[in-house]
Design a protein around this motif. Structure first.
Motif, short mmCIF file in Angstrom:
data_model
loop_
_atom_site.label_atom_id
_atom_site.label_comp_id
_atom_site.label_asym_id
_atom_site.label_seq_id
_atom_site.Cartn_x
_atom_site.Cartn_y
_atom_site.Cartn_z
N HIS A 108 9.03 22.45 -14.00
CA HIS A 108 8.35 21.25 -14.51
C HIS A 108 7.08 21.05 -13.67
O HIS A 108 7.06 20.30 -12.71
CB HIS A 108 9.27 20.04 -14.40
CG HIS A 108 8.88 18.89 -15.29
ND1 HIS A 108 7.56 18.57 -15.56
CD2 HIS A 108 9.65 17.97 -15.97
CE1 HIS A 108 7.53 17.52 -16.35
NE2 HIS A 108 8.77 17.14 -16.62
N ALA A 149 4.32 19.53 -14.32
CA ALA A 149 3.75 18.18 -14.34
C ALA A 149 4.49 17.27 -13.37
O ALA A 149 3.87 16.43 -12.69
CB ALA A 149 3.81 17.62 -15.75
N LEU A 150 5.81 17.41 -13.27
CA LEU A 150 6.57 16.60 -12.32
C LEU A 150 6.22 16.98 -10.89
O LEU A 150 6.11 16.12 -10.02
CB LEU A 150 8.07 16.76 -12.57
CG LEU A 150 9.00 15.96 -11.66
CD1 LEU A 150 8.72 14.46 -11.77
CD2 LEU A 150 10.47 16.26 -11.98
N HIS A 167 1.02 7.95 -20.23
CA HIS A 167 2.27 8.05 -21.00
C HIS A 167 2.39 6.83 -21.90
O HIS A 167 3.23 5.94 -21.67
CB HIS A 167 3.47 8.15 -20.05
CG HIS A 167 3.42 9.31 -19.12
ND1 HIS A 167 3.85 10.57 -19.48
CD2 HIS A 167 2.93 9.42 -17.85
CE1 HIS A 167 3.65 11.40 -18.46
NE2 HIS A 167 3.11 10.72 -17.47
N HIS A 189 6.68 11.52 -16.32
CA HIS A 189 7.39 12.80 -16.22
C HIS A 189 8.68 12.62 -15.42
O HIS A 189 8.73 11.81 -14.49
CB HIS A 189 6.51 13.84 -15.52
CG HIS A 189 5.24 14.15 -16.26
ND1 HIS A 189 5.23 14.67 -17.53
CD2 HIS A 189 3.94 14.01 -15.90
CE1 HIS A 189 3.97 14.84 -17.93
NE2 HIS A 189 3.18 14.44 -16.95
#
Length: 209
Positions: A191, A193-194, A22, A80
């Motif tokens: 979500h 990815a979370l 990120h 995330h």
């Protein structure tokens, strides 16, 4: 950030991973007591054994931040994140809604790079991000020179950091599993990815006794 020992980590490796995954950062400073914030991509300095970031800012941001005057900046990174409903827990566990997230606050004094170093960092940044596309376009130094003149390169050695990984570590295993399932279910709070981050934190034991 609000301190919570259950969610805090001093693992520099997790910070490095957050930068890699990120890299869009918020750079905050307060020259003369006035808050200034800018948003730029960052990368790890591959030649440093200690934690250090490389980036560049577009002119005239360097004037607004007064880089080069030896004052500290705050670099904020965020992974995330997403809403967690208490209805996903085991009944009676907790009535409070919350938000799961990963965030890091990194502190350091920026070093302003000379023009040739800035061009090198700019080409490295492009190469770093282009390496993930199907047909990468590398930035030739000659073609990049005019672009570099509109930027100011920075190296930010990190003196200290605060890392928070809040992934429902304080919940029982059944509730944790149910939250992960709900994040993968169709709906407004899906979500994936979370959910994957929660599984990784669970498997690595991040923030758990």
């Amino acid at each position: 950030m609000r301190h919570n020992p259950r969610h805090a980590s001093e693992d520099e490796g997790l910070v490095r991973r957050l930068v890699l995954e990120h890299p869009w950062a918020t750079i905050v400073s307060a020259p003369g007591g006035q808050m200034v914030a800018s948003h730029y991509p960052v990368m790890l300095d591959p030649h440093a054994s200690d934690l250090a970031l490389l980036t560049h800012v577009g002119r005239p941001d360097e004037v607004q931040h007064q880089f080069g005057h030896d004052h500290e900046v705050l670099v904020v990174l965020q992974g995330h994140h997403g809403y967690i409903s208490p209805s996903w827990y085991v009944p009676g566990t907790s009535p409070a809604p919350t938000w799961n997230f990963t965030a890091a606050h990194l502190h350091g004094v920026p070093q302003v790079l000379e023009a040739d170093e800035n061009l090198h960092v700019l080409t490295d940044l492009v190469a770093h991000f282009e390496s993930h596309v199907d047909n990468p376009l590398w930035l030739d130094p000659q073609l990049g020179a005019p672009l570099a003149r509109g930027t100011v390169g920075l190296r930010i050695p990190i003196d200290r950091f605060t890392l928070k990984v809040k992934m429902s570590q304080d919940k029982d295993d059944v509730s944790l599993h149910q939250v992960i399932d709900r994040l993968r279910a169709d709906g407004p709070y899906r979500h994936d990815a979370l959910a994957a981050d929660m599984e990784r934190a669970r498997d690595e034991g991040v923030g758990r006794p």
